[in-house]
Write a protein that holds these residues in place. Structure first.
Motif, PDB file in Angstrom:
ATOM      1  N   LYS A 120      29.341  48.976  32.191  1.00  0.00           N
ATOM      2  CA  LYS A 120      29.268  48.392  30.776  1.00  0.00           C
ATOM      3  C   LYS A 120      29.906  46.697  30.993  1.00  0.00           C
ATOM      4  CE  LYS A 120      30.884  49.507  26.344  1.00  0.00           C
ATOM      5  NZ  LYS A 120      31.501  50.319  25.254  1.00  0.00           N
ATOM      6  N   ALA A 121      31.211  47.040  31.818  1.00  0.00           N
ATOM      7  CA  ALA A 121      31.979  45.789  31.973  1.00  0.00           C
ATOM      8  C   ALA A 121      31.094  44.553  32.551  1.00  0.00           C
ATOM      9  CB  ALA A 121      33.154  46.132  32.579  1.00  0.00           C
ATOM     10  N   ALA A 122      30.330  44.959  33.704  1.00  0.00           N
ATOM     11  CA  ALA A 122      29.432  44.084  34.287  1.00  0.00           C
ATOM     12  C   ALA A 122      28.516  43.369  33.539  1.00  0.00           C
ATOM     13  CB  ALA A 122      28.992  44.758  35.596  1.00  0.00           C
ATOM     14  N   GLU A 123      27.664  44.477  32.908  1.00  0.00           N
ATOM     15  CA  GLU A 123      26.797  43.920  32.074  1.00  0.00           C
ATOM     16  C   GLU A 123      27.241  42.952  30.992  1.00  0.00           C
ATOM     17  OE1 GLU A 123      23.662  44.272  32.455  1.00  0.00           O
ATOM     18  OE2 GLU A 123      23.535  45.828  34.056  1.00  0.00           O
ATOM     19  N   ALA A 124      28.639  43.189  30.464  1.00  0.00           N
ATOM     20  CA  ALA A 124      29.118  42.367  29.386  1.00  0.00           C
ATOM     21  C   ALA A 124      29.640  40.862  29.956  1.00  0.00           C
ATOM     22  CB  ALA A 124      30.109  42.983  28.705  1.00  0.00           C
ATOM     23  N   GLY A 125      29.407  40.841  31.375  1.00  0.00           N
ATOM     24  CA  GLY A 125      29.823  39.705  32.075  1.00  0.00           C
ATOM     25  C   GLY A 125      31.193  39.714  32.715  1.00  0.00           C
ATOM     26  N   SER A 126      31.942  40.700  32.959  1.00  0.00           N
ATOM     27  CA  SER A 126      33.033  40.866  33.781  1.00  0.00           C
ATOM     28  C   SER A 126      32.467  40.760  35.341  1.00  0.00           C
ATOM     29  CB  SER A 126      33.601  42.301  33.710  1.00  0.00           C
ATOM     30  OG  SER A 126      34.828  42.362  34.569  1.00  0.00           O
ATOM     31  N   VAL A 127      33.192  39.465  35.961  1.00  0.00           N
ATOM     32  CA  VAL A 127      32.706  39.153  37.423  1.00  0.00           C
ATOM     33  C   VAL A 127      33.435  40.492  38.164  1.00  0.00           C
ATOM     34  CG1 VAL A 127      32.832  37.659  39.057  1.00  0.00           C
ATOM     35  CG2 VAL A 127      32.484  36.698  36.820  1.00  0.00           C
ATOM     36  N   ASP A 128      34.635  40.676  37.999  1.00  0.00           N
ATOM     37  CA  ASP A 128      35.385  41.604  38.566  1.00  0.00           C
ATOM     38  C   ASP A 128      34.710  42.945  38.880  1.00  0.00           C
ATOM     39  OD1 ASP A 128      37.649  39.800  39.615  1.00  0.00           O
ATOM     40  OD2 ASP A 128      38.861  40.356  37.712  1.00  0.00           O
ATOM     41  N   ALA A 129      34.256  43.470  37.417  1.00  0.00           N
ATOM     42  CA  ALA A 129      33.414  44.651  37.460  1.00  0.00           C
ATOM     43  C   ALA A 129      32.252  44.525  38.372  1.00  0.00           C
ATOM     44  CB  ALA A 129      33.193  45.132  35.830  1.00  0.00           C
ATOM     45  N   ALA A 130      31.549  43.494  38.238  1.00  0.00           N
ATOM     46  CA  ALA A 130      30.262  43.590  39.218  1.00  0.00           C
ATOM     47  C   ALA A 130      30.803  43.720  40.723  1.00  0.00           C
ATOM     48  CB  ALA A 130      29.492  42.086  38.800  1.00  0.00           C
ATOM     49  N   PHE A 131      31.736  42.908  41.016  1.00  0.00           N
ATOM     50  CA  PHE A 131      32.199  43.048  42.497  1.00  0.00           C
ATOM     51  C   PHE A 131      32.623  44.775  42.609  1.00  0.00           C
ATOM     52  CE2 PHE A 131      36.091  42.957  45.469  1.00  0.00           C
ATOM     53  CZ  PHE A 131      35.000  42.460  46.603  1.00  0.00           C
ATOM     54  N   ALA A 171      28.643  34.134  40.029  1.00  0.00           N
ATOM     55  CA  ALA A 171      29.538  33.629  39.002  1.00  0.00           C
ATOM     56  C   ALA A 171      30.923  33.263  39.700  1.00  0.00           C
ATOM     57  CB  ALA A 171      29.913  34.922  38.051  1.00  0.00           C
ATOM     58  N   GLY A 172      30.748  32.851  41.156  1.00  0.00           N
ATOM     59  CA  GLY A 172      32.125  32.406  41.500  1.00  0.00           C
ATOM     60  C   GLY A 172      33.246  33.329  42.201  1.00  0.00           C
ATOM     61  N   HIS A 173      32.693  34.598  42.149  1.00  0.00           N
ATOM     62  CA  HIS A 173      33.825  35.448  42.939  1.00  0.00           C
ATOM     63  C   HIS A 173      33.816  35.196  44.518  1.00  0.00           C
ATOM     64  CE1 HIS A 173      35.726  39.071  43.776  1.00  0.00           C
ATOM     65  NE2 HIS A 173      35.857  39.353  42.441  1.00  0.00           N
ATOM     66  N   THR A 174      34.890  34.954  44.818  1.00  0.00           N
ATOM     67  CA  THR A 174      34.956  34.512  46.316  1.00  0.00           C
ATOM     68  C   THR A 174      34.654  35.879  47.257  1.00  0.00           C
ATOM     69  OG1 THR A 174      36.621  32.957  45.696  1.00  0.00           O
ATOM     70  CG2 THR A 174      36.765  33.741  47.960  1.00  0.00           C
ATOM     71  N   GLU A 175      35.119  36.693  47.216  1.00  0.00           N
ATOM     72  CA  GLU A 175      35.068  37.966  47.787  1.00  0.00           C
ATOM     73  C   GLU A 175      33.609  38.734  47.893  1.00  0.00           C
ATOM     74  OE1 GLU A 175      37.448  39.158  50.175  1.00  0.00           O
ATOM     75  OE2 GLU A 175      38.521  37.335  49.601  1.00  0.00           O
ATOM     76  N   ALA A 176      33.204  38.548  46.707  1.00  0.00           N
ATOM     77  CA  ALA A 176      31.765  38.932  46.597  1.00  0.00           C
ATOM     78  C   ALA A 176      30.946  37.896  47.415  1.00  0.00           C
ATOM     79  CB  ALA A 176      31.144  38.794  45.187  1.00  0.00           C
ATOM     80  N   ALA A 177      31.101  36.710  47.279  1.00  0.00           N
ATOM     81  CA  ALA A 177      30.425  35.658  48.276  1.00  0.00           C
ATOM     82  C   ALA A 177      30.484  35.934  49.551  1.00  0.00           C
ATOM     83  CB  ALA A 177      30.795  34.113  47.898  1.00  0.00           C
ATOM     84  N   LEU A 178      31.593  36.438  49.994  1.00  0.00           N
ATOM     85  CA  LEU A 178      32.010  36.652  51.312  1.00  0.00           C
ATOM     86  C   LEU A 178      30.983  37.890  51.874  1.00  0.00           C
ATOM     87  CD1 LEU A 178      33.418  36.769  54.111  1.00  0.00           C
ATOM     88  CD2 LEU A 178      35.006  38.104  53.199  1.00  0.00           C
ATOM     89  N   GLN A 179      30.853  39.021  51.020  1.00  0.00           N
ATOM     90  CA  GLN A 179      30.208  40.163  51.082  1.00  0.00           C
ATOM     91  C   GLN A 179      28.749  39.879  51.409  1.00  0.00           C
ATOM     92  OE1 GLN A 179      31.368  43.054  52.097  1.00  0.00           O
ATOM     93  NE2 GLN A 179      33.560  42.252  51.875  1.00  0.00           N
TER      94      GLN A 179
END
Length: 608
Positions: free
Chosen positions: A377-388, A413-421
């Motif tokens: 729910k958080a990720a679909e609402a735009g939470s980058v941390d939730a998507a990660f 969306a610019g999440h550094t650790e997600a880009a690493l993964q």
């Protein structure tokens, strides 16, 4: 409603101010003398004097005294008197009779009466009649008529609304100036959103510039919301001093949002005490954002009870951030049950970060099934941390495809650790170019691991170092070295070892030793081993043995073999055999083979 007659134009534009002291006495005396003069003329049958006297008494609130004079002047055909008689009757509650007199005055050419009649018809729901009379008023140059017509047309989404709003604004109507600025702001936002080719951006910038001009005009005339918006524009542009002045103007006029914004400006300037004063003023006026700011301020000072009180005030003011902040406060205090309750309150109200925090809390409690929907729910609402976090959740289950999908969403969306993964996943797939793109994003965002992996990718592509004619390598720092150094400076141990190796290859022993030592002290067994090699080459074998011991204890087979050789040369055969056996156990294969031969030789020597 409009009052026509003596000096009415000056009166309506606000150029009359309340005098004080001797000036007030002088003006009152002059007004009394003027009234007496007009009364004498009216009693002598002067129609204009009757009209002027009626207007003067009407403005003063003397309806009983004004009515006979206005009726007499109206009967004699004075259109200003007809309009003012309509105003008087409207104030008495006789709206229909007032409209009759306004119609008479409007037909006779009174723009003010046409405006009043248009307002009357709109209040009755007769929009066609309202538009007709308001247009009559506006076309005669009546500023209030132009504004009322614009308001009516805007309500009907008529394209002509902006023209009349602009006319009213140009003639000094501050609310029209403010509303015109708001319309231009919306147009600029739409243009920026839809204009990908540059044309929309240009149109948006032009509308923004014009909007600022109208905000400035409305604010200069005392419009507090215009001053608030002007302050926001200036703050965004970095013109903080002027922004603060407009926020202050608006706040003093009673705009709580401006008081709140001024508080943030003062806080950022380091003046927390003044910020708290303005936040308090705004919070007491019901501004939830200011209440949250006060809560955060008290929480930072350790005054948790006061912080909780302000967070609750923010929630009572309708700001769902209050519930989220209450959740954070409770979580910091270890009040997990209350934290979960507040997170749920905010999450059910649509607060995406609260939904993410709630999911984390549930996951920490072992409720993965309950956590996943909240992450979603958080990720679909735009939470980058939730998507990660969803990526982590799926990766933990071995659902790599779903994990990568969420990592990519967070990375975009610019999440550094997600880009690493994502970069690591693409490397595993062999898509080096896509991996490099994501690793660059992550490294640029401050990830030491990404910087190291990017450097390794670039390092593998690097051609052999060129030789000059004397056979000595010509060293020119490559891009990969810059990324290794960036990662090393952030404490990445493998990067530190690699930077040390590159320095050693250049013959820079001091630099190599510095990086090897940094890695070794941080726990890198390779760093400790390489530092030992460097020290041994420089003739410091005893110190080298210290670092080899540290590396061998951490499981480095080559370091154990080196120690076996050191102790064998010293004649400490038993200690040498112990380290040789350790090297056999640690490997790798070629090290184990050499260590086994050495161990056998030492055993034979010991039993000879």
């Amino acid at each position: 409603m409009d009052v026509m007659g003596d000096k009415v134009t000056l009166f309506e534009t606000g150029r009359f101010v309340q005098p004080s002291g001797q000036e007030e006495t002088r003006d009152e005396t002059g007004e009394a003398a003027e009234e007496a003069r007009q009364r004498l003329a009216a009693e002598a049958g002067d129609v204009e004097a009757m009209s002027v006297l009626g207007a003067m008494l009407l403005r003063r609130g003397d309806l009983d005294g004004a009515e006979p004079h206005l009726r007499a002047a109206t009967a004699a055909g004075d259109r200003a008197a007809a309009n003012n008689l309509g105003v008087l009757l409207h104030q008495r509650g006789y709206a229909d009779e007032a409209a009759g007199w306004w119609r008479i005055a409007a037909v006779a050419g009174s723009a003010a009466a046409a405006h009043a009649l248009g307002r009357h018809h709109r209040e009755r729901g007769d929009e066609p009649a309202a538009e007709y009379w308001l247009r009559q008023s506006a076309e005669q140059g009546h500023v209030l008529g132009a504004y009322a017509l614009a308001d009516l047309l805007e309500h009907r989404a008529d394209a002509g609304a902006e023209h009349w709003m602009r006319v009213a604004a140009e003639r000094g109507h501050r609310e029209a100036a403010y509303r015109l600025a708001r319309a231009l702001d919306r147009r600029a936002a739409d243009a920026h959103e839809s204009g990908g080719d540059g044309g929309g951006t240009s149109a948006g910038s032009s509308a923004e510039e014009e909007a600022e001009q109208w905000y400035r005009q409305a604010a200069a005339r005392g419009h507090r919301r215009a001053a608030l918006h002007l302050g926001a524009i200036l703050e965004k542009r970095g013109e903080l001093k002027e922004a603060g002045r407009w926020y202050l103007t608006s706040a003093k006029d009673g705009e709580p949002r401006a008081a709140c914004a001024l508080g943030f400006l003062l806080r950022d300037a380091g003046d927390e005490e003044s910020a708290a004063v303005w936040w308090l003023r705004a919070a007491q006026e019901g501004d939830g954002n200011a209440a949250n700011a006060l809560g955060a301020l008290h929480a930072e000072r350790g005054q948790t009870q006061t912080a909780e009180r302000w967070y609750r005030a923010a929630l009572d003011a309708g700001d769902v951030n209050g519930a989220y902040n209450l959740g954070l406060l409770c979580a910091e205090q270890g009040r997990t049950t209350q934290a979960e309750q507040w997170y749920r309150t905010a999450a059910y109200a649509g607060h995406r970060e609260a939904a993410n925090a709630l999911a984390i809390l549930l996951l920490q409690g072992g409720d993965e099934t309950g956590a996943e929907p909240w992450f979603s729910k958080a990720a679909e609402a735009g939470s980058v941390d939730a998507a990660f976090n969803l990526g982590i959740l799926y990766a933990g289950r071995g659902e790599d495809r779903d994990a990568l999908r969420w990592y990519e969403r967070a990375a975009a969306a610019g999440h550094t650790e997600a880009a690493l993964q994502v970069g690591i996943a693409r490397l595993r797939e062999g898509d080096e170019l896509e991996a490099e793109r994501h690793l660059r994003c992550a490294a640029g965002g401050g990830s030491a691991e990404a910087a190291y992996r990017l450097a390794a990718v670039l390092d593998a592509r690097r051609p052999p170092a060129p030789q000059h004619e004397l056979g000595e390598a010509v060293h020119q720092k490559a891009e990969c070295e810059e990324w290794y150094e960036r990662a090393a400076a952030q404490g990445h141990r493998r990067a530190q070892v690699r930077v040390g190796m590159l320095a050693a290859a250049r013959g820079d022993v001091v630099e190599a030793a510095r990086w090897y030592r940094a890695a070794a002290e941080a726990g890198s067994r390779n760093g400790a081993f390489n530092l030992g090699l460097l020290l041994a080459r420089e003739g410091s074998e005893p110190e080298a043995a210290v670092w080899w011991t540290r590396a061998a204890d951490a499981g480095h087979g080559r370091a154990a073999l080196r120690l076996a050789l050191v102790y064998a040369r010293r004649g400490e055969l038993a200690e040498g055999q112990r380290w040789a056996d350790r090297a056999v156990a640690l490997g790798p294969a070629e090290v184990a083979e050499r260590a086994a031969r050495l161990s056998d030789a030492l055993r034979e020597e010991l039993t000879a």
